[in-house]
Design an enzyme around this catalytic site. Structure first.
Site: not given
Length: 767
Positions: A272-274, A276
Site C-alpha cells: 500500500l502507498d502510505w 492509501a
C-alpha cells in the site's frame, strides 16, 4: 450506445475514448497464490517453511506496519521473534536514502534517463542498494515507473526515468537488478495511472481522480515498464493513491489479481502507498501489505478470517510473498538490524556511514552523463583557459542551509517555503527554486547529499588553478556585466515536488534574467537544472545565447560534473528522455485533469482519450515541429552511421497471429530479430554516442523506441558496432478481443539514428 469499459474493444489508431461516467474495472477473484517459479523457487521454498510455522496473528503482523521508536524508517512491519524473523524497515527514496546522514545524493531518475546508460543505471542501483543495506533498510521505495509523464506539469515526473515506456522499462530493470544484487528489495511504484498530483488522493470530500484508461493503452503504454520490472524479479510493487476506471488502485482486483498476479504471474508482494484508500477486503483484491500502520488490516483482518470473509489461505499467501522477497535478496544472511542507521538526527546517535568509496567515480560519471547539450554555437568546450568568467543566477550557489530540518528531509533546501505546505491544500509555488541550486526534486523522492558541489564554488576552484578572474551576481535580475568577460554563465532552474503539479514550464523572472545578461554579453551560456521539462523558446534563438545545457538533477557532484564538461575534460553524451516543445499547447496533454483547487467537483474524472499518443508519438502523428525532439542531444564530436544489417528469426513469421496471453512469459520475450549498425566518430575529439532504434508497427504510432545502445568512448575515426536485440514483445500489439499479445502480418519499418527525428539508417522487416 453504452461507453466501452476497461476491457472491451477499443480503437487502435487514435487512442480510444473511455467515457468517465461508465468507466469501470471488473472484479477478478480470488487472488492468485504465488507460485514461486524461476528465480523465486528457492526463496518460496524457504518462505513456505517459515510461514508454515507461524500462527494467524504472526502472519498478519508480517502484513502490516507498526511504529518503532528505535528508528525513523518510513515504515516498519511487525516481527516474529519466536521464529527469529526481524521484520522489515521500509524507506524512501528512489534516488538515495532520504532524511539520513552519511549517505550519497545520487543523480535523480530523470537525470539517469537522460544518460541512456544501462551500465551506469545498474551501478547506481547497486551502490544505492549497498547504502540502504548499511542503514538497515530492507526495502527501498523505488524505482518509479509511474508517473511516466502524461502531462509535462506532473509534480513527480522527475522521479521517473522517461516519458517513453520502453526507455523507462529498460532503466527500471537495471535499477532493480542493481539494488537487489546489493541485498535490498526494490519497490516498483506507483501502480498504475498515477500521472498527476492534482487530486491524486481523496481530500476534503473530493475523491481521487479516476484515470480512465482503455485496455490497449494500459498494456502498450502504462503497464509496459512494470512488466520489465516483473521480469527483473522486483521484490515488491506499490499500488497507487488514485482510482483507475473508478476503483482505487489498492482495491482494484482487476489490476492486482487479474493483470499483475495472473497475466504477469507476479510472485512478489503488493504494498500500500502510505495511507492509501483501502479496506479489509483489499486483501481479497490482491493487496499484501499495508503501511505505515495497521490500516484496515491488523485486528480487522483477523476478524475477517474468523468470520470467513477473507480466507486464511489468502493471509498465508500474503505473508509468504513478503517473506519470500526477504529470502530472494538474501536478507536471512548478514543483514543489519532493521533501521540501525535510521535515527532522529537531532538526538545523539551512532554514526553509521553508509557511503561506499568505490562508488565515487560512478556517482560522478552518472552526474556527467545526464547533462544534455541542446545548443552550441562553438562556445563549448572552452577553447582556452578563460581569463574572465562572469556567473549569474540564483541556481549557481548552495542553499543557505543543509542541516537536519524539514527542508533537508524533503529536499526543499532551495525552496524552503514548500516545507510549510500541507498536502491536499491549495498552494502556488514559484516555479524556480531561487534559494540555491537544485540537485533533486521535492518530498518523498528527495535524497540527502553528503555535500553539494555547486557550480560557482566549482568554477572558483578551477579558476584558482587557471588564474581565472571570476565575477558573480546571484541576486540581480538585471545584473551589470563586465565587458571583458570571456563568457557569461547564467544558472536558472525549474523545481517540482510530490503533492502538487507544476503551474507552468517556465518562469518570467528566469527568462528575463537570461535575456538581460544576453543583451550585454555576446557569449552567454545558459545552464538549467530542471525537475522536468523546461521550455526555452523565450530566449533560445537570441544570437548572444551561444550554448544551452539542460543539466537536470545531477546529485551532489553537480558542480564538478559541469566544470569537467565546460572545459572539455568530459564530453556530452546525454539525450533528452522527453520532447522539448516550442509551446505548451504542443503537448497532447498539457494540464492535469481538473487542474486547480476545485472542491465543487467531488468526483474528478480523467479520460485518457489520447491513448498511446504521448510525447514524440503525438508530435509525429500531428507533424508538430518540436524545439528539441525526444532523444536529441549534442556532443563535442560527430558520428556517422553505416552498414545497417537486419537478421530476422524464422519464428517471428512462423508465429504471426498467435496469441500470447502471458505478458511476462518467455515466449513473448524470445529474440525475434537482431539489428546492427556501425557508428564511427568522424570528429576531432573523442566521444560516446547513444544510437536509437525506432520500430514502425502496423496500425500504431509512426515510430516507437524499441532499442538503444550507448557506444564506448570512441577516438576520432574509431568505429563501434551497435546492436539491438528485438523481442517478439517489441513487435506485438495488445488485442483486446483475445486478451493477448499478437504480432500482425505486414511491413515493419526499422529506423536507426541519433534521435527520434535524426534517422540515419532505415530498413524494413516483412512479417
Amino acid at each position: 450506445m453504452r461507453a466501452p469499459t476497461l476491457f472491451t474493444v477499443q480503437a487502435l489508431l487514435t487512442g480510444s475514448t473511455v467515457v468517465a461516467e461508465y468507466a469501470t474495472s471488473p472484479p477478478v477473484y480470488p487472488s492468485p497464490t504465488g507460485q514461486g517459479t524461476g528465480a523465486w523457487a528457492d526463496a518460496y521454498a524457504q518462505a513456505r517453511e517459515l510461514v508454515g510455522q507461524m500462527n494467524l496473528e504472526e502472519r498478519i503482523n508480517v502484513t502490516r506496519g507498526f511504529t518503532n521508536p528505535d528508528n525513523i524508517c518510513a515504515g516498519n512491519t511487525g516481527t516474529v521473534p519466536r521464529l527469529n524473523w526481524p521484520g522489515l524497515c521500509i524507506h524512501d527514496a528512489g534516488n538515495g536514502v532520504r532524511a539520513a546522514d552519511l549517505v550519497t545524493s545520487f543523480p535523480s531518475a530523470l537525470h539517469v534517463g537522460a544518460s541512456w546508460d544501462k551500465n551506469l543505471t545498474y551501478e547506481r542501483g547497486l551502490y544505492m542498494g549497498k547504502e540502504f543495506k548499511a542503514k538497515g533498510i530492507n526495502n527501498m521505495l523505488g524505482p518509479n515507473a509511474g508517473p511516466l509523464g502524461r502531462t509535462p506539469l506532473g509534480g513527480r515526473n522527475w522521479e521517473g526515468f522517461s516519458v517513453d515506456p520502453y526507455l523507462s522499462g529498460q532503466l527500471v530493470s537495471e535499477s532493480i537488478k542493481g539494488s537487489q544484487d546489493a541485498g535490498v528489495m526494490a519497490c516498483l511504484k506507483h501502480y498504475i495511472g498515477n500521472e498527476q498530483e492534482t487530486h491524486r488522493r481523496p481530500y476534503f470530500g473530493v475523491e481521487a481522480a479516476s484515470s480512465n484508461i482503455d485496455d490497449k493503452t494500459l498494456h502498450e503504454y502504462y503497464l509496459w515498464p512494470f512488466v520489465d520490472g516483473v521480469r527483473a524479479n522486483v521484490a515488491s510493487i506499490m499500488c497507487s493513491y488514485n482510482r483507475i476506471n473508478n476503483t482505487y488502485g489498492c482495491m482494484n482486483s482487476k489490476l492486482l489479481n487479474g493483470l499483475l498476479k495472473t497475466e504477469l504471474e507476479y510472485d512478489g508482494f503488493v504494498m500500500l502507498d502510505w495511507n492509501a484508500q483501502h479496506d479489509v477486503f483489499s486483501a481479497n483484491a490482491g493487496l499484501d501489505m499495508v503501511m505505515p500502520l495497521g490500516g484496515s488490516f491488523g485486528q480487522n483482518l483477523t476478524d475477517a478470517v474468523n468470520n470467513g470473509t477473507v480466507d486464511e489461505s489468502r493471509v498465508e499467501d500474503m505473508a509468504t510473498r513478503i517473506v519470500a522477497a526477504w529470502y530472494l535478496v538474501g536478507q536471512d544472511v548478514d543483514f543489519p538490524v532493521p533501521g540501525i542507521g535510521m535515527k532522529n538526527l537531532t538526538q545523539p546517535h551512532e554514526q553509521v556511514d553508509a557511503r561506499i568509496p568505490e562508488s565515487r567515480n560512478s556517482v560522478l560519471e552518472g552526474a556527467i552523463a545526464g547533462h544534455v547539450l541542446v545548443k552550441n554555437e562553438g562556445a563549448l568546450p572552452f577553447k582556452k583557459k578563460p581569463v574572465m568568467l562572469s556567473v549569474f543566477g540564483y541556481d549557481a550557489t548552495v542553499p543557505a542551509t543543509k542541516n537536519t530540518d524539514v527542508p533537508f528531509q524533503l529536499g526543499y533546501t532551495s525552496s524552503p517555503e514548500m516545507a510549510q505546505a500541507v498536502l491536499g491544500t491549495e498552494e502556488h509555488f514559484d516555479q524556480a527554486a531561487r534559494g540555491g541550486t537544485i540537485v533533486t526534486g521535492g518530498r518523498a523522492g528527495a535524497n540527502a547529499p553528503s555535500y553539494i558541489l555547486d557550480p560557482l564554488s566549482s568554477l572558483q576552484h578551477r579558476g584558482r588553478e587557471d588564474g581565472t578572474w571570476v565575477n558573480w551576481d546571484l541576486t540581480s535580475s538585471d545584473p551589470e556585466v563586465n565587458g571583458a568577460s570571456d563568457a557569461c554563465l547564467v544558472f536558472i532552474n525549474a523545481i517540482a515536488t510530490e503533492g502538487w503539479d507544476r503551474e507552468g514550464l517556465h518562469d518570467d523572472y528566469s527568462d528575463s534574467l537570461v535575456l538581460n545578461v544576453a543583451s550585454k554579453c555576446p557569449n552567454t551560456i545558459v545552464i538549467i537544472h530542471a525537475a522536468g521539462i523546461r521550455l526555452v523558446d523565450q530566449w533560445i534563438d537570441h544570437p548572444n545565447v551561444t550554448a544551452t545545457i539542460i543539466a537536470h538533477l545531477p546529485g551532489q557532484d553537480s558542480g564538478t560534473a559541469l566544470v569537467r564538461l565546460l572545459y572539455g575534460e568530459a564530453g556530452f553524451s546525454g539525450k533528452l528522455p522527453y520532447t522539448l516543445a516550442r509551446n505548451e499547447s504542443d503537448y497532447a496533454v498539457y494540464e492535469p485533469c481538473d487542474f486547480g483547487f476545485n472542491l465543487n467537483n467531488t468526483d474528478p474524472q480523467c479520460d485518457y482519450t489520447e491513448g498511446v499518443y504521448i510525447d514524440y508519438r503525438d508530435f509525429d502523428a500531428k507533424n508538430i515541429t518540436p524545439r528539441f525532439e525526444f532523444g536529441f542531444g549534442l556532443g563535442y564530436t560527430w558520428f556517422e552511421y553505416a552498414s545497417l544489417s537486419i537478421d530476422t528469426r524464422d519464428t517471428l513469421s512462423d508465429r504471426v497471429g498467435e496469441k500470447f496471453t502471458a505478458s511476462a512469459g518467455d515466449d513473448l520475450w524470445e529474440i525475434a530479430a537482431t539489428v546492427e549498425a556501425k557508428v564511427t566518430n568522424t570528429g576531432k575529439t573523442e566521444g560516446a554516442e547513444v544510437a536509437q532504434l525506432y520500430l514502425g508497427i502496423p496500425n500504431s504510432p509512426r515510430k516507437q523506441l524499441r532499442g538503444f545502445d550507448k557506444t564506448r568512448l570512441l577516438s576520432p575515426d574509431e568505429s563501434s558496432v551497435v546492436r539491438f536485440e528485438l523481442t517478439r514483445r517489441d513487435f506485438a500489439v495488445w488485442d483486446v478481443v483475445s486478451q493477448a499479445w499478437v504480432v500482425q502480418a505486414g511491413n515493419y519499418t526499422v529506423a536507426v539514428g541519433a534521435s527520434s527525428r535524426d534517422i540515419r539508417l532505415d530498413g524494413t522487416i516483412e512479417v
